[in-house]
Scaffold this active site. Structure first.
Site, PDB file in Angstrom:
ATOM      1  N   ARG A   1       0.111   8.088   6.559  1.00  0.00           N
ATOM      2  CA  ARG A   1      -0.757   7.121   7.234  1.00  0.00           C
ATOM      3  C   ARG A   1      -2.224   7.483   7.061  1.00  0.00           C
ATOM      4  O   ARG A   1      -3.078   6.600   6.929  1.00  0.00           O
ATOM      5  CB  ARG A   1      -0.394   7.000   8.722  1.00  0.00           C
ATOM      6  CG  ARG A   1      -1.128   5.854   9.405  1.00  0.00           C
ATOM      7  CD  ARG A   1      -0.296   5.179  10.459  1.00  0.00           C
ATOM      8  NE  ARG A   1       0.863   4.508   9.929  1.00  0.00           N
ATOM      9  CZ  ARG A   1       0.855   3.255   9.412  1.00  0.00           C
ATOM     10  NH1 ARG A   1      -0.271   2.569   9.346  1.00  0.00           N
ATOM     11  NH2 ARG A   1       1.967   2.719   8.981  1.00  0.00           N
TER      12      ARG A   1
ATOM     13  N   SER B   1       0.826  -1.206   0.000  1.00  0.00           N
ATOM     14  CA  SER B   1       0.000   0.000   0.000  1.00  0.00           C
ATOM     15  C   SER B   1       0.863   1.260   0.000  1.00  0.00           C
ATOM     16  O   SER B   1       0.615   2.214  -0.758  1.00  0.00           O
ATOM     17  CB  SER B   1      -0.930   0.008   1.222  1.00  0.00           C
ATOM     18  OG  SER B   1      -1.679   1.208   1.288  1.00  0.00           O
TER      19      SER B   1
ATOM     20  N   HIS C   1      -2.970   6.324   3.593  1.00  0.00           N
ATOM     21  CA  HIS C   1      -3.008   4.859   3.608  1.00  0.00           C
ATOM     22  C   HIS C   1      -4.335   4.352   4.172  1.00  0.00           C
ATOM     23  O   HIS C   1      -4.907   3.383   3.670  1.00  0.00           O
ATOM     24  CB  HIS C   1      -1.835   4.342   4.444  1.00  0.00           C
ATOM     25  CG  HIS C   1      -1.951   2.922   4.877  1.00  0.00           C
ATOM     26  ND1 HIS C   1      -1.828   1.853   4.014  1.00  0.00           N
ATOM     27  CD2 HIS C   1      -2.187   2.386   6.107  1.00  0.00           C
ATOM     28  CE1 HIS C   1      -1.979   0.725   4.678  1.00  0.00           C
ATOM     29  NE2 HIS C   1      -2.197   1.020   5.954  1.00  0.00           N
TER      30      HIS C   1
END
Length: 203
Positions: free
Chosen positions: A37, A14, A40
């Protein structure tokens, strides 16, 4: 001390895809960690320009979390369940609503009575919870204010930025529990060595 985190191959892939679509190397280390993050967790690269962060505030929060064990307070259990490296405080189950106070805002009051100043506040659901954080003057280490919705979300985040408190927020109406948890996880996952040696994170 936290044990080293094992990264699943799916997460590695990812991040590889994310970095193939978006160059994040120009961000300072903790800002990069938070931005990546959040993206993600949401598969939404627009957060790269929608998020508002301050590297100095992130460094202070990182130190407080890793060296002083600063408490982490969440507005709802969905945010708490997404934070994987720290016990959290969420008082929503103990809160009650009234004509003058939403249940989420009451939960903020109860949490502040419990933890006092110096906490990291993570608001991912209720704009009223974020407004209550501002009204109480909770003296936070950091406020991660990423509530979602058409009613009050963008306005509450604008109020957070105007307050001058150390914060992570975003400009638009989007947000939510997953991205709020992701933002604090980024700080919890970031090892002190990588923060103080940014070149380690440029790979």
């Amino acid at each position: 001390m936290n044990t080293p985190r094992t990264v699943h191959p799916i997460e590695q892939e990812s991040y590889r895809i994310l970095r193939s679509r978006l160059d994040t190397t120009g961000f300072p280390p903790l800002t990069r960690a938070v931005v990546e993050r959040v993206i993600h967790s949401s598969a939404d690269v627009e957060y790269a320009t929608d998020l508002v962060t301050d590297e100095a505030a992130l460094r202070t929060a990182h130190t407080a979390l890793h060296e002083r064990g600063a408490p982490v307070v969440t507005d709802v259990e969905m945010v708490a369940s997404g934070i994987t490296r720290r016990e959290t405080v969420c008082r929503l189950a103990d809160a009650a609503s009234s004509p003058d106070l939403t249940r989420s805002a009451h939960a903020v009051r109860l949490a502040y009575e419990q933890v006092g100043p110096g906490a990291v506040w993570v608001i991912g659901c209720a704009p009223t919870a974020l407004y209550e954080v501002l009204a109480l003057d909770v003296a936070p280490v950091l406020v991660i204010g990423l509530p979602v919705g058409f009613v009050g979300a963008a306005e509450s985040k604008a109020a957070l930025r105007a307050s001058g408190l150390p914060a992570v927020s975003n400009v638009s109406e989007k947000g939510g529990s997953a991205v709020a948890a992701a933002a604090v996880n980024a700080l919890l996952y970031a090892e002190p060595a990588s923060v103080h040696n940014p070149q380690k994170e440029k790979s």
